[in-house]
Write a protein that holds these residues in place. Sequence first.
Motif, PDB file in Angstrom:
ATOM      1  N   CYS A  56       0.809  -1.221   0.000  1.00 43.35           N
ATOM      2  CA  CYS A  56       0.000   0.000   0.000  1.00 43.35           C
ATOM      3  C   CYS A  56       0.841   1.269   0.000  1.00 43.35           C
ATOM      4  O   CYS A  56       0.384   2.314   0.463  1.00 43.35           O
ATOM      5  CB  CYS A  56      -0.945   0.008   1.207  1.00 43.35           C
ATOM      6  SG  CYS A  56      -0.103   0.051   2.812  1.00 43.35           S
ATOM      7  N   GLY A  62      -3.759   5.113  -0.437  1.00 41.94           N
ATOM      8  CA  GLY A  62      -4.092   3.790  -0.931  1.00 41.94           C
ATOM      9  C   GLY A  62      -4.353   2.757   0.144  1.00 41.94           C
ATOM     10  O   GLY A  62      -5.039   1.767  -0.104  1.00 41.94           O
ATOM     11  N   HIS A  65      -8.102   2.445   0.994  1.00 39.23           N
ATOM     12  CA  HIS A  65      -8.839   1.849  -0.122  1.00 39.23           C
ATOM     13  C   HIS A  65      -8.658   0.331  -0.147  1.00 39.23           C
ATOM     14  O   HIS A  65      -9.629  -0.427  -0.296  1.00 39.23           O
ATOM     15  CB  HIS A  65      -8.356   2.467  -1.430  1.00 39.23           C
ATOM     16  CG  HIS A  65      -8.932   1.829  -2.655  1.00 39.23           C
ATOM     17  ND1 HIS A  65     -10.279   1.615  -2.828  1.00 39.23           N
ATOM     18  CD2 HIS A  65      -8.336   1.351  -3.783  1.00 39.23           C
ATOM     19  CE1 HIS A  65     -10.502   1.041  -3.994  1.00 39.23           C
ATOM     20  NE2 HIS A  65      -9.341   0.868  -4.592  1.00 39.23           N
ATOM     21  N   ARG A  66      -7.455  -0.130   0.017  1.00 37.52           N
ATOM     22  CA  ARG A  66      -7.197  -1.565  -0.020  1.00 37.52           C
ATOM     23  C   ARG A  66      -7.841  -2.279   1.169  1.00 37.52           C
ATOM     24  O   ARG A  66      -8.344  -3.399   1.035  1.00 37.52           O
ATOM     25  CB  ARG A  66      -5.695  -1.817  -0.086  1.00 37.52           C
ATOM     26  CG  ARG A  66      -5.105  -1.440  -1.449  1.00 37.52           C
ATOM     27  CD  ARG A  66      -3.595  -1.214  -1.363  1.00 37.52           C
ATOM     28  NE  ARG A  66      -3.010  -0.950  -2.661  1.00 37.52           N
ATOM     29  CZ  ARG A  66      -3.011   0.242  -3.265  1.00 37.52           C
ATOM     30  NH1 ARG A  66      -3.585   1.289  -2.679  1.00 37.52           N
ATOM     31  NH2 ARG A  66      -2.434   0.403  -4.451  1.00 37.52           N
ATOM     32  N   GLU A 106      -8.714  -1.290 -11.847  1.00 32.93           N
ATOM     33  CA  GLU A 106      -7.837  -1.432 -10.686  1.00 32.93           C
ATOM     34  C   GLU A 106      -7.288  -2.852 -10.536  1.00 32.93           C
ATOM     35  O   GLU A 106      -7.431  -3.472  -9.484  1.00 32.93           O
ATOM     36  CB  GLU A 106      -8.590  -1.051  -9.409  1.00 32.93           C
ATOM     37  CG  GLU A 106      -8.961   0.416  -9.321  1.00 32.93           C
ATOM     38  CD  GLU A 106      -9.413   0.785  -7.930  1.00 32.93           C
ATOM     39  OE1 GLU A 106     -10.263   0.069  -7.356  1.00 32.93           O
ATOM     40  OE2 GLU A 106      -8.928   1.795  -7.416  1.00 32.93           O
ATOM     41  N   PRO A 109      -4.685  -2.971  -7.233  1.00 31.01           N
ATOM     42  CA  PRO A 109      -5.225  -3.083  -5.878  1.00 31.01           C
ATOM     43  C   PRO A 109      -5.910  -4.415  -5.597  1.00 31.01           C
ATOM     44  O   PRO A 109      -5.760  -4.973  -4.503  1.00 31.01           O
ATOM     45  CB  PRO A 109      -6.202  -1.905  -5.806  1.00 31.01           C
ATOM     46  CG  PRO A 109      -5.614  -0.880  -6.712  1.00 31.01           C
ATOM     47  CD  PRO A 109      -5.039  -1.677  -7.854  1.00 31.01           C
ATOM     48  N   GLN A 112      -3.248  -7.002  -5.075  1.00 30.80           N
ATOM     49  CA  GLN A 112      -2.564  -6.790  -3.796  1.00 30.80           C
ATOM     50  C   GLN A 112      -3.393  -7.315  -2.624  1.00 30.80           C
ATOM     51  O   GLN A 112      -2.859  -7.919  -1.680  1.00 30.80           O
ATOM     52  CB  GLN A 112      -2.241  -5.304  -3.644  1.00 30.80           C
ATOM     53  CG  GLN A 112      -1.210  -4.818  -4.643  1.00 30.80           C
ATOM     54  CD  GLN A 112      -1.383  -3.367  -5.026  1.00 30.80           C
ATOM     55  OE1 GLN A 112      -2.059  -2.591  -4.342  1.00 30.80           O
ATOM     56  NE2 GLN A 112      -0.782  -2.966  -6.149  1.00 30.80           N
TER      57      GLN A 112
END
Length: 379
Positions: A56, A62, A65-66, A106, A109, A112
């Motif tokens: 992140c 970010g 969001h993750r 995306e 993300p 991840q």
Amino acid sequence: MTDDAPLILARLEAHVLRVPIVVPVRTSFGTMTSRPAVVVRVMDADGVTGWGEVWCNFPSCGAEHRARLVEGWAAEILTGRPFADPADAYRELTARARLLAIQAGEPGPFAQVVAGIDIALWDLTARRAGEPLWRMLGGASPRVPVYASGLNPDRPQDLAAERQAEGYRAFKLKVGFGRERDLENLRALRATLGEDAALMADANQAWEPQEAAEMAAAMAPFRPVWLEEPVAADRPLSDWVALARRCPTPLAAGENLRGEEAFRDAIGSGAFGVVQPDLCKWGGFTGCLPVARAVLAAGLTYCPHYLGGGIGLVASAHLLAAAGGPGLLEVDANPNPLRDALAAPVPAPRDGHLVLPDAPGLGVEPDLPALARLCGSDG
């Protein structure tokens, strides 16, 4: 739950952590003024837990969001449903994310998030088995070589000297800050660390191919072990192959590759001497361990990429120990309270190596209330 029982999660949660830092971490494309981490915790019906970490670092917003993707998307898919093993859950999440990631624009993300959850599921599974994860995944030794990474362009020799005194024998400099400055920093590092120290250079995609070739030639007298991401990671493989033919130093890349096909093509291209998947950005253990073994089978060097909190660092160490080979574990040389707290106790290197503990799973037990206090909140 018995050894052959399905994996059923009762809970999946994410925690966002962020601490300010005095000295920013600088790359050729951006600067980090704080250190973030997204910690994933999974729990089965018996209360056994597993821990993972989601990449992140960028952009600065970010992490939140993750974390929302973990709890708002993945948790609904995974909790209460039986899976044969972590790889089964990984395949389900990956399949579910495919079209959604395209629609959202995306893919990174989502990959991840899947990676961080996969790490946690493997940790839980190894804890249930009572084995350290590196051994459960087929590793022969808990001893892994390390290098000090992330040396900033401002007097890097000072920090490198501190890490050398702590037991590091290999060091990676951030370059891409101008020809003279990069060369002077390499010169200072070689003078400070001595001729026996291994030096590497990471350009973080800073150059066009012509400048990359010129810089590789200029850096050659300092004998870098590899030159990392000298050009944009998404350039055609043909450009990387052409650059490799012009460079006296092996090229390294992989942290910004995603997917089995991308790694298969990279391994087979002949462009890279070092391949560096980041298990918190893509793949977790399920995706990255087969890649690591394919790298070694091709006669190349596998080195896990990592720059984040402590859980991802320890997971990277277990992955390297499981895969074997001559590769080095990347350890950020800069201060990072979340690395130290999440990986506590961080094994100290001795003569360029660290030894993983024999505790089950990853061997980490994060204290979330203490971490919240470290980050300046009440949790």
